[in-house]
Enzyme design. Structure first.
Site, PDB file in Angstrom:
ATOM      1  CG  HIS A  79      32.652  78.138  32.942  1.00 50.22           C
ATOM      2  ND1 HIS A  79      31.430  78.116  33.267  1.00 50.22           N
ATOM      3  CD2 HIS A  79      32.982  78.370  31.630  1.00 50.22           C
ATOM      4  CE1 HIS A  79      30.722  78.483  32.136  1.00 50.22           C
ATOM      5  NE2 HIS A  79      31.672  78.573  31.001  1.00 50.22           N
ATOM      6  CG  ASP A 265      33.382  79.921  27.298  1.00 44.43           C
ATOM      7  OD1 ASP A 265      33.586  79.552  28.287  1.00 44.43           O
ATOM      8  OD2 ASP A 265      32.511  79.709  26.402  1.00 44.43           O
ATOM      9  CG  HIS A 288      33.314  75.432  24.161  1.00 41.12           C
ATOM     10  ND1 HIS A 288      34.258  75.883  25.312  1.00 41.12           N
ATOM     11  CD2 HIS A 288      32.238  75.834  24.404  1.00 41.12           C
ATOM     12  CE1 HIS A 288      33.557  76.362  25.863  1.00 41.12           C
ATOM     13  NE2 HIS A 288      32.043  76.079  25.605  1.00 41.12           N
ATOM     14  CG  HIS A 366      90.855  65.705  23.045  1.00 40.54           C
ATOM     15  ND1 HIS A 366      89.889  66.680  22.660  1.00 40.54           N
ATOM     16  CD2 HIS A 366      90.198  64.449  22.686  1.00 40.54           C
ATOM     17  CE1 HIS A 366      88.876  65.962  21.714  1.00 40.54           C
ATOM     18  NE2 HIS A 366      89.369  64.669  21.660  1.00 40.54           N
TER      19      HIS A 366
END
Length: 464
Positions: A79, A265, A288, A366
């Site tokens: 919560h 939740d 959950h 190079h």
């Protein structure tokens, strides 16, 4: 949605009893720095240990989500986390002098009110969104639970619950914009069925449960002696059952309040994945255990994407250091200063930019007919970016040198050519000890990983 990280402007405190532990707890929210994330701190324990709000630390799912790291254990965090997600607060330290946040009225409303009292403050760093680019699915056949995250450049949630109950029936709830949370979701309270009360009590749970911090659904005929037993359990003189099956005549705040609370939740549990999410979340009959299992899938996807995901960069984005500020901190100069910008700098990571042009002096010799940035200079550019991360750990960086000590497992994936913008990110692999830093580095051109490796560096004070 906020694009910058946020914390709170001042510390605020609320107090109350924990739902399952029944312990009276004071909980204080404190401002935190960029990149801190959400952490809980048990100030009642020796050493005041902390636990990150991280799915890797979930240890119990008995009617709530409990996290534990070292000596710090905190019960029923969902919560609190939902309130932080709903208000888009990224960085906060939550101190508790007990094992569990107060249950208050069983919703997130009081947490929201308290955090709004503190006010929010924008921080000078982008939010580290996890953008779902392909569907992520979870299914528990035994519980008939399904959760999915679908690609979306926003954060939306739809939840469906169905308990085969004549009282609840099938319910849906949706959050289509994060700004709806405060008014439409935050006040929705936790609930359980009458037949679960005795089981919860026998399992040493709901010690702080009360009929004004949870909705009790009555889905069968209840005899007088059962009501007397429940009244005794909650230390009430009398309890009653309303016609629609809500214990003690509690009025629902919304017809679908249980579904809205399940959505709350989901928000709280998915916060444990550790980053704000851009996705459409669809959840059928969530709980959950399923939420946390899905959060773990999200975190796995985050880790996989992070391994090769290029940092976001646009030429007009706000800088941490420009070239002048880089020159103040580093001794390198043309033609060997190979960092033009620092766009991100935190305790553990840094991101820099090297603009590669045909005017670079090294292109003269190079491969002049086929100019390619030398790999050794890509390594040097990465080392300089990492050096700025190391120098950020001391208060007076201009008084220090950084030296390269080692390179491991370096790989060059693609050529870096004139006109490319090389974006380099370095991350510390372990805390700096005795001035020695080990970090991983990666370089991108656009979304293409062009080089990567591990480097070791030393930081030494100039007067030693």
């Amino acid at each position: 949605m906020n694009t910058k990280q946020h914390t709170i402007k001042k510390s605020v405190t609320l107090s109350g009893v924990g739902l399952h532990t029944g312990v009276e707890t004071n909980m204080t929210f404190l401002p935190a720095d960029i990149g801190h994330g959400i952490k809980f701190q048990r100030v009642d324990l020796e050493g005041s240990p902390t636990v990150d709000a991280d799915v890797d630390f979930v240890v119990d799912l008995s009617r709530g989500t409990t996290i534990e790291q070292g000596d710090a254990r905190v019960n029923t965090v969902e919560h609190t986390l939902a309130a932080l997600v709903g208000l888009e607060i990224d960085n906060v330290l939550i101190q508790l002098d007990g094992p569990e946040p107060p249950i208050m009225d069983g919703s997130s409303q009081q947490f929201v009110n308290t955090l709004k009292e503190a006010g929010t403050e924008e921080q000078n760093a982008p939010r580290d969104f996890f953008e779902v680019n392909e569907s992520i699915m979870y299914r528990d056949k035994d519980r008939d639970v399904e959760i999915a995250a679908l690609p979306l450049d926003d954060y939306r949630i739809t939840v469906m619950i169905d308990y085969n109950s004549p009282v609840l029936g099938s319910q849906h709830a949706s959050l289509t914009d994060i700004t709806q949370f405060e008014k439409e979701i935050a006040s929705c309270r936790t609930f359980c069925f009458l037949h679960e009360l005795e089981m919860l009590h026998k399992n040493n749970l709901i010690k702080g449960g009360d009929l004004n911090n949870a909705i009790v659904i009555v889905d069968r005929v209840v005899k007088d002696h059962e009501l007397e037993s429940i009244a005794k359990l909650f230390n009430k003189p009398k309890v009653e059952v309303k016609k629609e099956g809500i214990l003690n005549n509690v009025e629902l705040r919304y017809k679908n309040e249980p579904a809205r609370h399940k959505l709350l939740d989901v928000m709280g549990d998915l916060a444990l994945a550790g980053r704000p999410i851009k996705a459409q979340i669809l959840a059928a009959r969530p709980g959950h255990a399923a939420n946390v299992a899905f959060a773990k899938k999200l975190k796995t996807a985050m880790r996989k994407a992070a391994r090769n995901q290029a940092p976001k960069y646009t030429p007009d984005m706000e800088l941490v250091y420009d070239i002048n500020q880089i020159s103040e901190r580093m001794p390198h100069r043309y033609p060997f200063l190979l960092v033009d910008k620092i766009i991100q700098l935190e305790e553990q990571s840094v991101t820099g930019v090297k603009n590669v042009t045909a005017n670079e002096n090294f292109f003269q010799g190079h491969f002049p007919g086929n100019p390619v940035m030398p790999g050794v200079l890509q390594v040097e550019a990465m080392a300089q970016v990492g050096g700025l991360l190391v120098l950020n750990t001391v208060p007076d960086p201009h008084n220090y040198w950084t030296y390269f000590l080692g390179i491991e497992n370096f790989r060059f994936r693609k050529m870096v050519l004139p006109g490319d913008t090389l974006v380099i990110k370095c991350d510390l692999l372990a805390p700096i000890k005795r001035g020695i830093a080990k970090m991983s580095g990666k370089g991108w051109v656009g979304n293409n990983l062009v080089c990567e490796g591990t480097m070791t560096a030393s930081i030494v004070r100039k007067d030693t």
